[in-house]
Scaffold this motif. Structure first.
Motif, PDB file in Angstrom:
ATOM      1  N   LEU A  53      51.430 -21.869  31.202  1.00  0.00           N
ATOM      2  CA  LEU A  53      50.646 -22.479  32.258  1.00  0.00           C
ATOM      3  C   LEU A  53      49.491 -21.536  32.573  1.00  0.00           C
ATOM      4  O   LEU A  53      49.707 -20.337  32.780  1.00  0.00           O
ATOM      5  N   ASP A  54      48.283 -22.060  32.575  1.00  0.00           N
ATOM      6  CA  ASP A  54      47.095 -21.292  32.934  1.00  0.00           C
ATOM      7  C   ASP A  54      46.710 -21.744  34.337  1.00  0.00           C
ATOM      8  O   ASP A  54      46.363 -22.918  34.535  1.00  0.00           O
ATOM      9  N   ILE A  55      46.769 -20.831  35.302  1.00  0.00           N
ATOM     10  CA  ILE A  55      46.598 -21.188  36.712  1.00  0.00           C
ATOM     11  C   ILE A  55      45.402 -20.440  37.284  1.00  0.00           C
ATOM     12  O   ILE A  55      45.315 -19.214  37.154  1.00  0.00           O
ATOM     13  N   ARG A  56      44.498 -21.180  37.924  1.00  0.00           N
ATOM     14  CA  ARG A  56      43.286 -20.598  38.504  1.00  0.00           C
ATOM     15  C   ARG A  56      43.093 -21.134  39.919  1.00  0.00           C
ATOM     16  O   ARG A  56      43.457 -22.269  40.211  1.00  0.00           O
ATOM     17  N   MET A  57      42.492 -20.294  40.792  1.00  0.00           N
ATOM     18  CA  MET A  57      42.209 -20.735  42.155  1.00  0.00           C
ATOM     19  C   MET A  57      40.728 -20.587  42.451  1.00  0.00           C
ATOM     20  O   MET A  57      40.106 -19.607  42.037  1.00  0.00           O
ATOM     21  N   ARG A  58      40.196 -21.575  43.175  1.00  0.00           N
ATOM     22  CA  ARG A  58      38.790 -21.551  43.585  1.00  0.00           C
ATOM     23  C   ARG A  58      38.699 -21.902  45.071  1.00  0.00           C
ATOM     24  O   ARG A  58      39.400 -22.790  45.550  1.00  0.00           O
ATOM     25  N   ASP A  59      37.816 -21.215  45.768  1.00  0.00           N
ATOM     26  CA  ASP A  59      37.512 -21.501  47.167  1.00  0.00           C
ATOM     27  C   ASP A  59      36.567 -22.693  47.178  1.00  0.00           C
ATOM     28  O   ASP A  59      35.455 -22.611  46.666  1.00  0.00           O
ATOM     29  N   GLN A  60      36.997 -23.821  47.729  1.00  0.00           N
ATOM     30  CA  GLN A  60      36.186 -25.035  47.732  1.00  0.00           C
ATOM     31  C   GLN A  60      34.989 -24.913  48.686  1.00  0.00           C
ATOM     32  O   GLN A  60      34.017 -25.640  48.548  1.00  0.00           O
ATOM     33  N   ASN A  61      35.065 -24.011  49.669  1.00  0.00           N
ATOM     34  CA  ASN A  61      33.950 -23.805  50.583  1.00  0.00           C
ATOM     35  C   ASN A  61      32.875 -22.904  49.984  1.00  0.00           C
ATOM     36  O   ASN A  61      31.732 -22.924  50.412  1.00  0.00           O
ATOM     37  N   VAL A  62      33.273 -22.074  49.031  1.00  0.00           N
ATOM     38  CA  VAL A  62      32.357 -21.170  48.331  1.00  0.00           C
ATOM     39  C   VAL A  62      32.681 -21.298  46.840  1.00  0.00           C
ATOM     40  O   VAL A  62      33.307 -20.417  46.251  1.00  0.00           O
ATOM     41  N   PRO A  63      32.276 -22.420  46.212  1.00  0.00           N
ATOM     42  CA  PRO A  63      32.683 -22.708  44.827  1.00  0.00           C
ATOM     43  C   PRO A  63      32.304 -21.635  43.807  1.00  0.00           C
ATOM     44  O   PRO A  63      32.950 -21.516  42.783  1.00  0.00           O
ATOM     45  N   GLY A  64      31.295 -20.853  44.085  1.00  0.00           N
ATOM     46  CA  GLY A  64      30.892 -19.801  43.153  1.00  0.00           C
ATOM     47  C   GLY A  64      31.822 -18.599  43.146  1.00  0.00           C
ATOM     48  O   GLY A  64      31.754 -17.768  42.250  1.00  0.00           O
ATOM     49  N   PHE A  65      32.699 -18.507  44.152  1.00  0.00           N
ATOM     50  CA  PHE A  65      33.621 -17.379  44.206  1.00  0.00           C
ATOM     51  C   PHE A  65      34.940 -17.757  43.542  1.00  0.00           C
ATOM     52  O   PHE A  65      35.706 -18.545  44.064  1.00  0.00           O
ATOM     53  N   MET A  66      35.144 -17.206  42.357  1.00  0.00           N
ATOM     54  CA  MET A  66      36.378 -17.475  41.622  1.00  0.00           C
ATOM     55  C   MET A  66      37.423 -16.428  41.991  1.00  0.00           C
ATOM     56  O   MET A  66      37.124 -15.234  41.988  1.00  0.00           O
ATOM     57  N   HIS A  67      38.596 -16.897  42.297  1.00  0.00           N
ATOM     58  CA  HIS A  67      39.694 -15.996  42.652  1.00  0.00           C
ATOM     59  C   HIS A  67      40.516 -15.598  41.433  1.00  0.00           C
ATOM     60  O   HIS A  67      41.482 -14.869  41.564  1.00  0.00           O
ATOM     61  N   GLY A  68      40.154 -16.126  40.281  1.00  0.00           N
ATOM     62  CA  GLY A  68      40.894 -15.782  39.078  1.00  0.00           C
ATOM     63  C   GLY A  68      42.231 -16.496  39.042  1.00  0.00           C
ATOM     64  O   GLY A  68      42.420 -17.556  39.626  1.00  0.00           O
ATOM     65  N   GLY A  69      43.169 -15.894  38.365  1.00  0.00           N
ATOM     66  CA  GLY A  69      44.484 -16.488  38.206  1.00  0.00           C
ATOM     67  C   GLY A  69      45.219 -15.796  37.087  1.00  0.00           C
ATOM     68  O   GLY A  69      44.951 -14.636  36.784  1.00  0.00           O
ATOM     69  N   GLY A  70      46.136 -16.504  36.476  1.00  0.00           N
ATOM     70  CA  GLY A  70      46.910 -15.899  35.412  1.00  0.00           C
ATOM     71  C   GLY A  70      47.624 -16.934  34.571  1.00  0.00           C
ATOM     72  O   GLY A  70      47.595 -18.129  34.864  1.00  0.00           O
ATOM     73  N   LYS A  71      48.245 -16.434  33.522  1.00  0.00           N
ATOM     74  CA  LYS A  71      49.050 -17.285  32.646  1.00  0.00           C
ATOM     75  C   LYS A  71      50.510 -16.925  32.823  1.00  0.00           C
ATOM     76  O   LYS A  71      50.860 -15.754  32.948  1.00  0.00           O
TER      77      LYS A  71
END
Length: 123
Positions: A53-71
């Motif tokens: 599973l490849d899991i990523r998180m994004r702030d919908q209020n600041v779409p350019g800021f990627m929080h990353g994630g992991g596998k």
């Protein structure tokens, strides 16, 4: 013509199978700010043949800021515990922000065979 119709039918069935994949999460013990441990998640409808599973998180209020994630290795589990992978946790500068996790099911060759998303406000 028959081959084309068969191919279309198979693609339609494959797409329908992926539509059943779902993910939900609860912030659980997630600490403010930038807790590097992922929140607990629940999974359902993960396609057969999924190995990661490849899991990523994004702030919908600041779409350019990627929080990353992991596998995460997938072996049929229906949930992932707090801290299953590392990422940059939520840290809205003021008020609440909406965060989106996108989970991609990957087969043994790394091909995406299913996708699910879940949104939640923090804090």
């Amino acid at each position: 013509m028959r081959t084309i119709l068969t191919s279309i039918a198979l693609l339609t069935l494959a797409s329908a199978a992926h539509a059943d994949m779902k993910v939900s999460f609860d912030w659980g013990p997630t600490k403010k700010c930038l807790d590097s441990k992922s929140p607990p998640m629940k999974l359902s409808g993960v396609p057969e043949g999924t190995v990661k599973l490849d899991i990523r998180m994004r702030d919908q209020n600041v779409p350019g800021f990627m929080h990353g994630g992991g596998k995460v290795a997938y072996e049929g589990q229906k949930s992932l515990p707090y801290g299953a992978f590392r990422y940059k946790g939520p840290c809205p500068p003021s008020g609440k922000h909406k965060y989106r996790f996108t989970v991609k099911a990957l087969d043994g060759k790394g091909k995406v065979i299913g996708t699910a998303q879940a949104d939640k406000m923090f804090p």
